[in-house]
Motif scaffolding. Structure first.
Motif, PDB file in Angstrom:
ATOM      1  N   GLN A 106       0.871  -1.072  -0.190  1.00  0.00           N
ATOM      2  CA  GLN A 106      -0.068   0.044   0.013  1.00  0.00           C
ATOM      3  C   GLN A 106       0.799   1.140  -0.132  1.00  0.00           C
ATOM      4  O   GLN A 106       1.809   1.352   0.862  1.00  0.00           O
ATOM      5  CB  GLN A 106      -0.972   0.033   1.206  1.00  0.00           C
ATOM      6  CG  GLN A 106      -1.888   1.118   1.006  1.00  0.00           C
ATOM      7  CD  GLN A 106      -2.636   1.126   2.533  1.00  0.00           C
ATOM      8  OE1 GLN A 106      -2.806   0.279   3.374  1.00  0.00           O
ATOM      9  NE2 GLN A 106      -3.717   2.030   2.678  1.00  0.00           N
ATOM     10  N   TRP A 107       0.542   2.374  -0.809  1.00  0.00           N
ATOM     11  CA  TRP A 107       1.314   3.434  -1.033  1.00  0.00           C
ATOM     12  C   TRP A 107       0.929   4.571  -0.172  1.00  0.00           C
ATOM     13  O   TRP A 107      -0.424   4.745  -0.070  1.00  0.00           O
ATOM     14  CB  TRP A 107       1.443   3.897  -2.254  1.00  0.00           C
ATOM     15  CG  TRP A 107       2.369   2.933  -3.272  1.00  0.00           C
ATOM     16  CD1 TRP A 107       1.870   1.814  -4.040  1.00  0.00           C
ATOM     17  CD2 TRP A 107       3.555   3.121  -3.623  1.00  0.00           C
ATOM     18  NE1 TRP A 107       3.106   1.482  -4.739  1.00  0.00           N
ATOM     19  CE2 TRP A 107       4.309   2.092  -4.327  1.00  0.00           C
ATOM     20  CE3 TRP A 107       4.514   3.996  -2.820  1.00  0.00           C
ATOM     21  CZ2 TRP A 107       5.407   2.082  -4.555  1.00  0.00           C
ATOM     22  CZ3 TRP A 107       6.064   3.722  -3.282  1.00  0.00           C
ATOM     23  CH2 TRP A 107       6.399   2.830  -3.983  1.00  0.00           C
ATOM     24  N   LYS A 108       1.923   5.367   0.380  1.00  0.00           N
ATOM     25  CA  LYS A 108       1.598   6.570   1.409  1.00  0.00           C
ATOM     26  C   LYS A 108       2.220   7.486   0.940  1.00  0.00           C
ATOM     27  O   LYS A 108       3.600   7.572   0.867  1.00  0.00           O
ATOM     28  CB  LYS A 108       1.551   6.150   2.972  1.00  0.00           C
ATOM     29  CG  LYS A 108       0.717   5.115   3.209  1.00  0.00           C
ATOM     30  CD  LYS A 108      -0.071   5.328   4.400  1.00  0.00           C
ATOM     31  CE  LYS A 108      -1.023   4.205   4.699  1.00  0.00           C
ATOM     32  NZ  LYS A 108      -1.328   4.288   6.090  1.00  0.00           N
ATOM     33  N   ASP A 110       3.632  11.047   2.400  1.00  0.00           N
ATOM     34  CA  ASP A 110       3.957  11.893   3.644  1.00  0.00           C
ATOM     35  C   ASP A 110       4.198  13.363   3.093  1.00  0.00           C
ATOM     36  O   ASP A 110       3.572  14.252   3.741  1.00  0.00           O
ATOM     37  CB  ASP A 110       5.157  11.396   4.531  1.00  0.00           C
ATOM     38  CG  ASP A 110       4.912   9.854   5.068  1.00  0.00           C
ATOM     39  OD1 ASP A 110       3.558   9.531   5.052  1.00  0.00           O
ATOM     40  OD2 ASP A 110       5.814   9.352   5.231  1.00  0.00           O
ATOM     41  N   THR A 116       6.084   6.385   0.966  1.00  0.00           N
ATOM     42  CA  THR A 116       6.477   5.059   1.695  1.00  0.00           C
ATOM     43  C   THR A 116       5.545   4.010   1.057  1.00  0.00           C
ATOM     44  O   THR A 116       4.399   4.169   0.801  1.00  0.00           O
ATOM     45  CB  THR A 116       6.261   5.099   3.251  1.00  0.00           C
ATOM     46  OG1 THR A 116       5.046   5.457   3.357  1.00  0.00           O
ATOM     47  CG2 THR A 116       7.297   6.027   3.896  1.00  0.00           C
ATOM     48  N   GLU A 118       4.095   0.773   2.221  1.00  0.00           N
ATOM     49  CA  GLU A 118       4.022  -0.296   3.409  1.00  0.00           C
ATOM     50  C   GLU A 118       3.437  -1.287   2.862  1.00  0.00           C
ATOM     51  O   GLU A 118       2.654  -1.642   2.059  1.00  0.00           O
ATOM     52  CB  GLU A 118       2.973   0.439   4.118  1.00  0.00           C
ATOM     53  CG  GLU A 118       3.201   1.672   4.799  1.00  0.00           C
ATOM     54  CD  GLU A 118       2.358   2.192   5.931  1.00  0.00           C
ATOM     55  OE1 GLU A 118       1.232   1.904   5.817  1.00  0.00           O
ATOM     56  OE2 GLU A 118       2.689   3.249   6.539  1.00  0.00           O
ATOM     57  N   CYS A 119       3.933  -2.518   3.530  1.00  0.00           N
ATOM     58  CA  CYS A 119       3.600  -3.883   2.978  1.00  0.00           C
ATOM     59  C   CYS A 119       3.538  -4.772   4.471  1.00  0.00           C
ATOM     60  O   CYS A 119       4.027  -4.655   5.292  1.00  0.00           O
ATOM     61  CB  CYS A 119       4.878  -4.559   2.558  1.00  0.00           C
ATOM     62  SG  CYS A 119       4.982  -3.935   0.975  1.00  0.00           S
ATOM     63  N   ARG A 120       2.161  -5.176   4.233  1.00  0.00           N
ATOM     64  CA  ARG A 120       1.666  -6.257   5.258  1.00  0.00           C
ATOM     65  C   ARG A 120       2.106  -7.563   4.850  1.00  0.00           C
ATOM     66  O   ARG A 120       1.714  -8.074   3.568  1.00  0.00           O
ATOM     67  CB  ARG A 120       0.369  -6.266   5.524  1.00  0.00           C
ATOM     68  CG  ARG A 120      -0.369  -7.297   6.456  1.00  0.00           C
ATOM     69  CD  ARG A 120       0.055  -7.040   7.816  1.00  0.00           C
ATOM     70  NE  ARG A 120      -0.645  -8.185   8.572  1.00  0.00           N
ATOM     71  CZ  ARG A 120      -0.562  -8.370  10.038  1.00  0.00           C
ATOM     72  NH1 ARG A 120       0.158  -7.270  10.665  1.00  0.00           N
ATOM     73  NH2 ARG A 120      -0.874  -9.378  10.506  1.00  0.00           N
ATOM     74  N   LEU A 144      14.000  -0.459   4.108  1.00  0.00           N
ATOM     75  CA  LEU A 144      12.813  -0.944   4.782  1.00  0.00           C
ATOM     76  C   LEU A 144      12.962  -0.810   6.443  1.00  0.00           C
ATOM     77  O   LEU A 144      13.971  -0.813   6.792  1.00  0.00           O
ATOM     78  CB  LEU A 144      12.613  -2.161   4.414  1.00  0.00           C
ATOM     79  CG  LEU A 144      12.571  -2.726   2.905  1.00  0.00           C
ATOM     80  CD1 LEU A 144      12.221  -4.346   2.575  1.00  0.00           C
ATOM     81  CD2 LEU A 144      11.238  -2.010   2.716  1.00  0.00           C
ATOM     82  N   GLU A 147       7.968  -1.950  11.038  1.00  0.00           N
ATOM     83  CA  GLU A 147       7.093  -1.433  11.907  1.00  0.00           C
ATOM     84  C   GLU A 147       6.521  -1.991  12.916  1.00  0.00           C
ATOM     85  O   GLU A 147       6.245  -1.440  14.210  1.00  0.00           O
ATOM     86  CB  GLU A 147       5.823  -0.751  11.071  1.00  0.00           C
ATOM     87  CG  GLU A 147       6.422   0.349   9.895  1.00  0.00           C
ATOM     88  CD  GLU A 147       6.925   1.486  10.348  1.00  0.00           C
ATOM     89  OE1 GLU A 147       6.515   2.226  11.420  1.00  0.00           O
ATOM     90  OE2 GLU A 147       7.714   2.348   9.691  1.00  0.00           O
ATOM     91  N   GLN A 166       4.692  -5.812   9.543  1.00  0.00           N
ATOM     92  CA  GLN A 166       4.453  -4.575   8.855  1.00  0.00           C
ATOM     93  C   GLN A 166       5.674  -3.970   8.484  1.00  0.00           C
ATOM     94  O   GLN A 166       6.385  -3.608   9.441  1.00  0.00           O
ATOM     95  CB  GLN A 166       3.546  -3.842   9.653  1.00  0.00           C
ATOM     96  CG  GLN A 166       2.979  -2.469   9.253  1.00  0.00           C
ATOM     97  CD  GLN A 166       1.890  -2.519   8.206  1.00  0.00           C
ATOM     98  OE1 GLN A 166       1.018  -3.571   8.198  1.00  0.00           O
ATOM     99  NE2 GLN A 166       1.771  -1.760   7.092  1.00  0.00           N
ATOM    100  N   SER A 168       7.689  -0.748   6.215  1.00  0.00           N
ATOM    101  CA  SER A 168       7.527   0.434   5.342  1.00  0.00           C
ATOM    102  C   SER A 168       8.796   0.557   4.374  1.00  0.00           C
ATOM    103  O   SER A 168      10.004   0.449   4.775  1.00  0.00           O
ATOM    104  CB  SER A 168       7.034   1.602   5.814  1.00  0.00           C
ATOM    105  OG  SER A 168       8.216   1.965   6.978  1.00  0.00           O
TER     106      SER A 168
END
Length: 179
Positions: A106-108, A110, A116, A118-120, A144, A147, A166, A168
């Protein structure tokens, strides 16, 4: 002592006392406050100069570290960044001999220059294999950051564990041409 001389003496003493009080409130107190303010400002400036000198001494190391961070940041292209992270997770999971059940990127955004990914990650394995996998993720030079980590038992003996991870990944916009 005659009364006139005593009155003159009291007037002189009162005038001198009033003059000293006036000099204290108009001259000495403001000068003392100004002196203290200057002393405080000089101390602040001395600290800033010392900090600047320390930065200059460490400039080469800091510039090398920043260049390394820029090299290890994920590519600006979203699909290339995701592919790089997925390939790395595949390599780490094969090396640690764990099974990865899912990876959800998932892209975020800031700020303008910082993004960033973010990967689960959900995986399964034994304690040793999960520890090896986490070691591989943590010690890879790729930008990386872990989190959160969740480890739960999938059987009553605790031999089969599931991992929820989690992470990022850092993307520095505007640094692509420097790589």
């Amino acid at each position: 002592m005659p009364i006139k001389n005593r009155q003159q003496l009291l007037i002189i003493v009162a005038s001198v006392a009033f003059g000293l009080l006036l000099a204290d409130s108009l001259v000495f107190t403001p000068l003392t406050k100004a002196w203290q303010a200057r002393t405080k400002r000089i101390a602040e400036l001395s600290k800033q100069v010392k900090d600047g000198e320390n930065l200059l001494k460490r400039a080469e190391t800091l510039n090398a570290r920043w260049a390394q961070m820029q090299r290890n940041a994920l590519p600006v292209n979203h699909s290339a960044a995701e592919q790089q992270v997925l390939t790395a997770f595949d390599k780490w999971s094969q090396d640690a001999r764990i099974s990865v059940n899912s990876i959800t990127p998932q892209w975020k955004r800031d700020r303008d220059e910082l993004e960033t990914l973010e990967c689960r990650v959900d995986a399964a394995g034994s304690l040793g294999t999960l520890a090896r996998f986490l070691f591989n993720v943590e010690h890879d030079p790729m930008a990386l950051k872990i989190e959160s980590v969740e480890i739960t038992s999938r059987d009553k003996d605790g031999q089969n564990l599931s991992l929820g991870l989690q992470v990022s990944g850092l993307v520095l916009n505007g640094t692509e041409e420097k790589r």
